[in-house]
Design a protein around this motif. Structure first.
Motif, short mmCIF file in Angstrom:
data_model
loop_
_atom_site.label_atom_id
_atom_site.label_comp_id
_atom_site.label_asym_id
_atom_site.label_seq_id
_atom_site.Cartn_x
_atom_site.Cartn_y
_atom_site.Cartn_z
N ILE A 28 44.85 37.93 32.90
CA ILE A 28 43.64 37.13 32.73
C ILE A 28 44.01 35.76 32.17
N LYS A 31 38.35 34.09 30.06
CA LYS A 31 37.11 34.83 30.28
C LYS A 31 36.09 34.41 29.23
N ASN A 32 34.81 34.46 29.64
CA ASN A 32 33.75 34.06 28.72
C ASN A 32 32.41 34.46 29.30
N GLU A 47 29.82 38.37 32.28
CA GLU A 47 31.15 37.90 31.89
C GLU A 47 31.88 37.43 33.14
N ILE A 49 35.57 36.15 34.62
CA ILE A 49 37.00 36.23 34.32
C ILE A 49 37.76 35.42 35.37
N ILE A 51 41.31 34.91 37.03
CA ILE A 51 42.63 35.53 37.23
C ILE A 51 43.32 34.73 38.33
N VAL A 58 31.91 40.22 36.25
CA VAL A 58 31.94 41.59 35.76
C VAL A 58 30.52 42.15 35.75
N ASN A 64 32.73 45.19 40.47
CA ASN A 64 32.78 43.75 40.18
C ASN A 64 32.84 42.94 41.47
#
Length: 410
Positions: A28, A31-32, A47, A49, A51, A58, A64
């Motif tokens: 990752i 993320k936030n 959320e 993320i 990558i 999420v 997801n």
């Protein structure tokens, strides 16, 4: 319309923004929590993320969703409602984008810091100021530009969108961007950002102020052997790194090597990945610069990363002797000799160069790629691991000693 919209759909696999996630297990990056407008205008949170170059949404108790960021436009925005400001960013293309809201301006800047190197941006003139033109070619113009944020200098390659009259020409710049984003090496110029406006595509890279190796060569005429040995070892390290990623440059030459400073002649960065490619089962496109091209390319044979090793051999020949190994009255003459791959050490300049140096040049310019070493194999060459001094014997072959160098034909 963004030229990257069709590329995005090709790599994404459809014009849909989200796809079901299929086991992206990479590390990752960031993320936030973010907010978005759902159906009927309801505000929901989720959320997000990051990558690598994928954004994942999420969804609790469900599958997801994921989207590829490489070719998507990103635009930050601020909405004012009375005395309140809402910060967010838009990702995607016309009719296929998503807006995400964040808690405050600080969170927005955090997201932008991690997304800007991956997405396509549109506000180049707001972020950079052009200082002067530093290069040009059929692809467009290269400028020195300063960041409006911290005045840091960058080199900016501005490509006119009118040049993309065919799908293949657009795919070519997309391949250049894709490959440069894969590369992260101290001796390779780094692609930091990509911008697009109504008329231009901008590639924002490192600014290297030492000039190119060709200009340095014109000034110095010839480099000492110790310097060339250091240079060769670094270049082989870069080519070994690129080979590990299955990438071949295909246009290594003096002009595409920028010198970091005036302090030495072996700190450099490789530039211009316009002809670079990912090595598949076998490449066959004829390309490169006359005098540097691996013979297998000119013979229309399949080739791989070893093609760059031949080009390096030519570069080392030039640095050690001050001469080009393949000469002719015109480009066609040069290409014919380049295709044969026969080089000579009869020039008097080679009397001042050790046999160890010329032996590595011979190995790298071997016309048969099956005999030519890989970068990793060449890194074990004895010339790179001994103390260089004036007492080394100066014994040189007049041409390639192996049969393949002197008698090979298709």
């Amino acid at each position: 319309m963004s030229l990257f919209e069709s590329i995005n759909s090709r790599f994404q696999g459809s014009y849909k923004f989200w796809k079901p996630e299929k086991n992206k297990n990479s590390s990752i990056v960031f993320k936030n929590k973010v907010f978005y407008k759902a159906k009927q205008g309801a505000i929901k949170s989720c959320e997000l993320i990051l990558i690598k170059n994928y954004l994942i949404k999420v969804i609790p108790d469900s599958i997801n969703k994921i989207t590829l960021l490489d070719w998507k436009i990103i635009e930050p925005f601020t909405e004012v409602n009375g005395d309140k400001e809402r910060f967010g960013f838009s990702v995607g293309h016309r009719g296929c984008s998503r807006d995400f809201y964040v808690e405050n301006e600080e969170k927005l800047n955090e997201w932008l810091d991690v997304l800007l190197p991956t997405c396509i941006m549109t506000d180049f003139s707001n972020d950079f100021s052009i200082v002067k033109e530093i290069g040009s070619g059929s692809f467009g113009v290269v400028y020195l530009a300063l960041s409006n944020n911290d005045s840091k200098p960058y080199a900016v390659k501005a490509i006119n969108k009118n040049n993309f009259s065919t799908t293949s020409s657009l795919n070519s710049v997309a391949d250049e961007i894709k490959i440069m984003r894969m590369l992260d090496h101290p001796n390779i110029v780094k692609l930091h950002y990509v911008y697009e406006d109504s008329s231009l595509i901008y590639l924002v890279t490192d600014y290297v102020e030492g000039g190119n190796l060709h200009s340095r060569m014109v000034k110095k005429k010839v480099f000492n052997e110790r310097t060339v040995s250091h240079f060769a070892e670094k270049m082989l390290g870069v080519l070994d790194y690129m080979s590990s990623l299955d990438i071949v440059h295909r246009d290594l030459k003096l002009e595409n090597i920028l010198m970091v400073s005036e302090e030495n002649d072996y700190d450099f960065k490789i530039i211009d990945f316009g002809l670079a490619a990912e090595v598949t089962e076998g490449l066959h496109l004829r390309c490169g610069s006359p005098g540097y091209i691996a013979p297998e390319i000119l013979r229309k044979h399949y080739y791989d990363a070893k093609a760059d090793l031949f080009s390096l051999g030519v570069i080392l020949y030039i640095l050690l002797s001050g001469k080009m190994p393949f000469n002719g009255k015109n480009i066609n003459d040069v290409l014919i000799k380049n295709r044969e791959g026969k080089i000579s050490f009869q020039h008097p300049a080679w009397k001042n160069v050790s046999k160890y140096a010329s032996t590595l040049v011979l190995r790298l310019t071997e016309p048969l790629p099956s005999i030519r070493p890989t970068a990793r194999e060449a890194l074990q060459d004895s010339w790179l691991h001994q103390e260089l001094n004036t007492t080394l014997p100066n014994i040189h072959p007049t041409s390639q000693p192996s049969e393949s160098h002197t008698s090979h034909s298709e």
